[in-house]
Scaffold this motif. Structure first.
Motif, short mmCIF file in Angstrom:
data_model
loop_
_atom_site.label_atom_id
_atom_site.label_comp_id
_atom_site.label_asym_id
_atom_site.label_seq_id
_atom_site.Cartn_x
_atom_site.Cartn_y
_atom_site.Cartn_z
N ARG A 113 0.82 -1.10 -0.34
CA ARG A 113 0.04 -0.19 0.14
C ARG A 113 0.83 1.43 -0.02
N THR B 167 0.41 4.56 1.63
CA THR B 167 -0.71 5.50 2.01
C THR B 167 0.46 5.91 3.22
N ASN C 130 -7.07 6.39 -4.68
CA ASN C 130 -5.97 5.80 -4.10
C ASN C 130 -4.89 4.31 -4.75
N VAL D 15 -1.32 3.96 -5.98
CA VAL D 15 -0.44 3.34 -5.58
C VAL D 15 0.41 2.40 -6.08
#
Ligand code: ANZ
Ligand code: ZN
Length: 822
Positions: free
Chosen positions: A250, A253, A397, A401
């Motif tokens: 991820r 994030t 998102n 990535v």
């Protein structure tokens, strides 16, 4: 009437087959090949159990069926004969492991013969025999030459009292299974095989194995554990020459990172804590964590414990200071052994951060302008758009990535990567009863492989079994040697190989089992590989089957085998249960196959096992089921005996019967042939094949005295032939009693006549747009759909409607079909 005496009959035919070499491998290359293989047994000293009996019965039907269908069949057997129980017998009872094993091998072989399985015993092998392990060593050297065998330091389970490495399975609650002392991790030089080099191909190959159970393929995929994500490097002042790299799925994030965690075994930890207040505590913590098993450390319920190291890393994009922790939930042997902590979006991290009061920063929200609650009550793991992420704010998102990984790559702070859960295969064992690793250590030349012409490196006899050390280290004649390169004094490797290596290539050895110079020739491998049907237990779903696939790929690359997947089709047989539980000594519900064979004969035991369930399902043992199988065989026996006179005379065939009972029996016979053939050959559903044969027997009993004798005779002969793969002894006896020359097992499998299957027929007209164009013979009970289908499929009609569109088809049952087309 002569009685059915299974014991006598079975003994007689087993001997006769052996004398006639009936099961010797047919090498006639004008025939297609078929390789039927059952997993070979471990000769434990407890003899044959019902699980064995089941696999061998299944395998034998497959082999016999293929032979009768015109294949040259390879159907071999052997013993997986190295392993710890032999060594324990030596330690506990002073018995020589070799003698113990050889006598068990002999015993199980005799018991296998009692089943009547059609093995080519000339290809028998035992993995503990020097003529076999010589080539296991040869293959190790091949791996070594190809850079696929290497030695490195690794943390292994170590029992300080027994003075030996333990397998993971031998550590119970952190204690030695033998002496109960606390097991520690010890760093030792060990041999590994580089299976991770083949991770991608091991995955890819699974897609080419449609005849493997999905479950097994899924388990292998899971074991290999491919994961795509990013590497991210974090610089740390304490070790400025070497950043801490994490693996994350991820990278989107990344702006939510509030701490990092490294595994207790991470090599940088000592440098991170050196000279700090935290040093003593962290080092003590590490020692404690090394004792926890992987399961204890990673299960979701497990307590996550960690300690702050006192060191900080620099966030690669924001430059912020990120505290570095060590914690049990990060494993050294996955990814890079370090993770970035994103508590807002990962459950484990959320638990950990909540426990230790670390900040929680949300950087993904469900949609723009839809912030998550503050403070968060649980991790938000869904998709969304980025926030508090600098230039990436507002980006979905999934896209982030890739974009963040790209940015990291440009800035040389990481990039896109693939990780596998699969680890290299640790093959060193500090045990006696295994294949010695053929390496020599010389002070001037280092590790030197034993030259192939000096193989085998034999297991010595002058060893001490005291359970305290590797017995091989006690043999001076073994350990002391000379360097093959410089001739100086040198020391032999005393580790032996994991026994899973022995079984990773035995199916190749069978193709050329007597070869004294090579493991097998490429020609013999090409003649037989791959195994067409491999039958064995689900417990090997990962280990043995993965290792064998790995070996096959390496040998394929070396040009020794023609295929890179060893097992074309895999049949994993279910368990044998009694009273709902797996048969086992501890449950006290074991029925021994030998008892059953003694009482009813092997044919009954085989028939029961094959009839009670499809092979891949669990099978519930039932005494009445066994009785039933025995009664059925007797029923067949009496049926043939009753018509003995038929076989003494020549009965002229009258031509195909046109009606009545004879026609009906003939139909039943052909229907049975069709069903049995497809149930064995296409679906491996032996139980339904046997049911079909039982119906034929009922039909034969009901056949009246006055009806056509030629048809009866043919049906009786067919019955015996169809039963032959299941109950080989009694059918051979019956075949002989029918006055037949030669073995029933050499008879061609019967073929069925499609015409004979038709019940009763009528002729109907086929029209196109109202004009009669063709005639069709259909069964009186054929459905509208069947009639329509048949009508459209005739050659004439096909030609006439070519290029036209069929608008409608009208079926008038028993009369006509009208096709509307234009
Ligand atoms: C940050 C992150 C944020 C992660 C997030 C997940 C969710 P799979 O799919 O199994 O490959 N991880 C990486 N190495 C680890 C190790 N050695 N021990 C324990 N955990 C490790 O999982 C990859 C994820 O597992 C990685 O992505 C990392 O946590 C963790 F919202 O990084 B992640
Ligand atoms: Zn040397």
């Amino acid at each position: 009437m002569r009685e059915y005496t299974p014991k006598e009959i079975e003994r007689k035919w087993q001997q006769a087959w052996q004398e006639a070499r009936l099961h010797h491998t047919d090498e006639d290359e004008s025939k297609p090949k078929y390789y039927a293989l059952e997993q070979f047994p471990y000769p434990s000293g407890e003899g044959l159990h019902m699980g064995h009996m089941r696999v061998y019965s299944i395998g034998d039907v497959v082999a016999r069926f293929r032979r009768m269908n015109g294949y040259r069949v390879l159907h071999p057997m052997g013993a997986d004969a190295f392993g710890l129980p032999a060594e324990n017998a030596a330690i506990n009872r002073g018995i020589n492991p070799r003698e113990w094993t050889l006598s068990n091998m002999e015993r199980i072989r005799k018991e296998q013969a009692l089943i009547g399985a059609s093995y080519d015993w000339d290809r028998y092998l035992g993995t503990c025999l020097p003529e076999y392990y010589k080539f296991t060593q040869w293959l190790f050297l091949l791996f070594y030459e190809r850079g696929l065998a290497y030695r490195k330091k690794a943390f292994v389970n170590w029992c300080p009292d027994c003075n030996t490495v333990l397998a993971n399975e031998q550590v119970e609650d952190g204690k030695c299974w033998r002496c109960d002392s606390e097991v520690t991790k010890k760093e030792l030089e060990q041999w590994f095989l580089r299976i991770t080099d083949y991770a991608e191909r091991l995955l890819e190959g699974l897609d080419r194995l449609p005849d493997w159970p999905d479950k097994v393929r899924a388990m292998q995929r899971n074991w290999i554990g491919k994961s795509e994500g990013a590497h991210v490097t974090f610089t740390v002042p304490e070790c400025d020459d070497e950043p801490v790299t994490v693996f994350t799925t991820r990278p989107d994030t990344l702006f939510g990172v509030t701490y990092m965690v490294v595994a207790p075994e991470h090599p940088l930890v000592p440098r991170l804590v050196k000279g700090k207040e935290t040093e003593a505590d962290v080092l003590a913590f590490i020692e404690q964590m090394k004792k926890q098993s992987e399961i204890e450390r990673t299960s979701t319920e497990a307590e996550k414990v960690g300690l702050f190291t006192g060191a900080y890393a620099k966030h690669p994009l924001t430059g912020e200071k990120v505290p570095i922790w060590v914690a049990n939930y990060v494993l050294m042997d996955y990814g890079t052994g370090a993770v970035m902590g994103v508590p807002a979006h990962d459950e484990r991290d959320f638990q950990f951060a909540s426990k230790y009061g670390l900040p929680i920063k949300a950087v993904i929200q469900p949609a723009a302008g839809e912030p998550l609650p503050e403070p968060l009550t649980e991790a938000y793991t869904e998709d969304g758009v980025l926030t508090r992420s600098g230039d990436f704010d507002g980006m979905p998102n999934r896209q982030a990535v890739k974009e963040i990984a790209k940015l990291l790559e440009e800035r040389k702070q990481g990039g896109w990567t693939t990780t596998y859960r699969l680890r290299d295969w640790l093959i060193s064992r500090q045990r006696y009863w295994g294949t010695p690793i053929p390496m020599i250590y010389c002070d001037s030349c280092g590790a030197v492989p034993v030259p192939k012409e000096q193989l085998p490196v034999m297991l010595p006899e002058d060893v001490v079994f005291d359970g305290k050390r590797n017995p091989l280290t006690t043999s001076d004649t073994f350990v002391q040697t000379t360097c093959p390169r410089c001739g100086n004094k040198a020391r032999r490797e005393t580790d032996t190989m994991d026994t899973f290596i022995d079984s990773s290539w035995y199916f190749m050895r069978y193709t050329d089992a007597q070869n004294e110079d090579e493991p097998f020739t490429p020609e013999s491998a090409a003649k037989w590989l791959p195994v067409d049907e491999y039958i064995g237990g689900i417990e090997h779903a990962v280990l043995h089957l993965l290792y064998s696939r790995f070996f096959t790929k390496v040998l394929y690359d070396a040009g020794l085998v023609p295929v890179d997947e060893p097992f074309n089709s895999l049949l994993t047989q279910g368990m044998v249960l009694k009273d709902g539980f797996k048969m086992s000594k501890s449950k006290g519900n074991v029925v021994s196959p030998l008892e059953i064979i003694e009482k009813y004969g092997a044919d009954t035991a085989r028939l029961f096992i094959l009839f009670a369930a499809p092979p891949d399902r669990d099978l519930e043992w039932s005494d009445s089921g066994v009785e039933g199988s025995y009664r059925f065989i007797n029923r067949v026996w009496r049926l043939i005996a009753q018509h003995e006179a038929l076989f003494a005379q020549d009965i002229p065939v009258q031509g195909e019967p046109q009606s009545g009972e004879a026609k009906e029996l003939r139909r039943l016979m052909h229907q049975t042939i069709k069903k049995v053939t497809s149930e064995i050959g296409e679906r491996s559903h032996f139980n339904t094949a046997i049911s079909a044969i039982m119906e034929l027997v009922n039909g034969l009993y009901a056949y009246p005295e006055h009806a056509d004798r030629a048809v009866l005779k043919e049906a009786l002969e067919t019955l015996v032939v169809l039963l032959a793969p299941f109950v080989p002894h009694v059918t051979e006896e019956l075949w002989q009693s029918m006055g037949k020359e030669g073995s029933v097992h050499r008879v061609d499998w019967p073929t069925y006549d499609e015409q004979a299957l038709v019940l009763d027929e009528v002729e109907i007209a086929v029209q196109i747009n109202g004009k009669v164009r063709d005639k069709l013979v259909v069964a009186t009970d054929a459905s509208r759909e069947e009639v329509e289908k048949q009508a459209l499929e005739t050659e004439r009609i096909q030609a006439l409607i070519e290029g036209k569109t069929v608008r409608k088809v009208i079926v008038v049952p028993g009369k006509l079909v009208n096709i509307v087309a234009n």
